[in-house]
Enzyme design. Structure first.
Site, PDB file in Angstrom:
ATOM      1  N   HIS A   1     -34.088 -16.866  -1.485  1.00 53.63           N
ATOM      2  CA  HIS A   1     -35.284 -16.039  -0.635  1.00 53.63           C
ATOM      3  C   HIS A   1     -34.749 -16.461   0.841  1.00 53.63           C
ATOM      4  CE1 HIS A   1     -39.441 -15.190   0.398  1.00 53.63           C
ATOM      5  NE2 HIS A   1     -38.870 -15.655   1.454  1.00 53.63           N
ATOM      6  N   GLU A   2     -34.187 -17.527   1.276  1.00 54.73           N
ATOM      7  CA  GLU A   2     -33.980 -17.767   2.668  1.00 54.73           C
ATOM      8  C   GLU A   2     -32.792 -16.891   3.299  1.00 54.73           C
ATOM      9  OE1 GLU A   2     -36.394 -18.851   4.491  1.00 54.73           O
ATOM     10  OE2 GLU A   2     -37.612 -19.591   2.602  1.00 54.73           O
TER      11      GLU A   2
ATOM     12  N   HIS B   1     -33.404 -13.505   3.847  1.00 53.24           N
ATOM     13  CA  HIS B   1     -33.747 -13.498   5.306  1.00 53.24           C
ATOM     14  C   HIS B   1     -32.469 -13.159   6.308  1.00 53.24           C
ATOM     15  CE1 HIS B   1     -38.025 -13.557   4.854  1.00 53.24           C
ATOM     16  NE2 HIS B   1     -37.941 -14.703   4.450  1.00 53.24           N
TER      17      HIS B   1
HETATM   18 ZN   LIG Z   1     -39.591 -15.844   3.501  1.00 52.09          ZN
END
Ligand SMILES: [Zn+2]
Ligand SMILES: [Zn+2]
Length: 160
Positions: free
Chosen positions: A71-72, A75
Site C-alpha cells: 500500500h505504501e 503511494h
Molecule cells: Zn495510504
C-alpha cells in the site's frame, strides 16, 4: 517464539517487495515507528521515506504487513512518477489492486471500537429556539436555522 524485526530487515523486505511486485527499486528508507497508532504505515511526500507500524506485525503477522508495505509503495511509486498517488485516484486504486496491497492503512484492534464523540456544542436559533447539536466547534455566523433561517448562537453543552 517470534523474532523481532529491526529496521535493517524491514528495509531489505521493502526493497524486495518493490522489485518483485512493482518491478522498480525502492531507493529510500523504510523504518518502524512505534508511535504510529491509528495507521499501519505512512509515506512521506517530502523525503519519500516509508514508516511501518511495528504493532501491526505483532497483531497481524507478516502477511498483513506485506500488504501494508505494498500500500505504501503504491503511494511511493505513483508519487515519484507524478501520477495519482492519493487514495481516491484511479491510478492508485488500480495499482493497489494489481499488487494486492492493503485496501486501507488498516486500523489496529481496539481502534475501531473507539467511542463515538459526544456532542459538545449546541447551536440555538435566536428566533425559533431550534437546537442543533455539533461534535466540533463551528462558527455560528456561517450557518442559519434550517427552519426559519434565523441566526444561530453557539454554546458548549459539556465543559471540557
Ligand atoms: Zn495510504
Ligand atoms: Zn429558527
Amino acid at each position: 517464539m517470534k523474532e523481532m524485526m529491526g529496521n535493517e530487515e524491514l528495509q531489505v523486505w521493502v526493497e524486495e517487495i518493490s522489485i518483485t511486485s512493482f518491478g522498480v527499486p525502492f531507493l529510500h528508507r523504510a523504518m518502524f515507528n512505534g508511535r504510529l497508532t491509528t495507521t499501519g504505515g505512512r509515506y512521506f511526500l517530502k523525503g519519500h521515506n516509508i514508516e511501518i507500524n511495528p504493532h501491526q506485525l505483532d497483531n497481524y503477522g507478516n502477511e498483513e504487513v506485506e500488504k501494508i508495505i505494498k500500500h505504501e509503495l503504491c503511494h511511493y511509486h505513483l508519487h515519484l512518477r507524478g501520477k495519482g498517488w492519493r487514495h481516491r485516484d484511479p491510478e492508485f486504486k488500480q495499482l493497489l489492486q494489481q499488487v494486492g496491497g492493503s485496501r486501507f492503512c488498516q486500523a489496529l484492534p481496539g481502534e475501531k471500537a473507539r467511542k463515538p464523540q459526544p456532542y459538545r456544542y449546541k447551536l440555538t436559533c435566536s428566533q425559533c429556539g431550534m437546537e442543533y447539536l455539533r461534535k466540533r466547534k463551528v462558527d455560528p455566523k456561517r450557518f442559519q436555522c434550517g427552519k426559519c433561517r434565523g441566526s444561530l448562537r453557539l454554546t458548549a453543552t459539556i465543559s471540557p
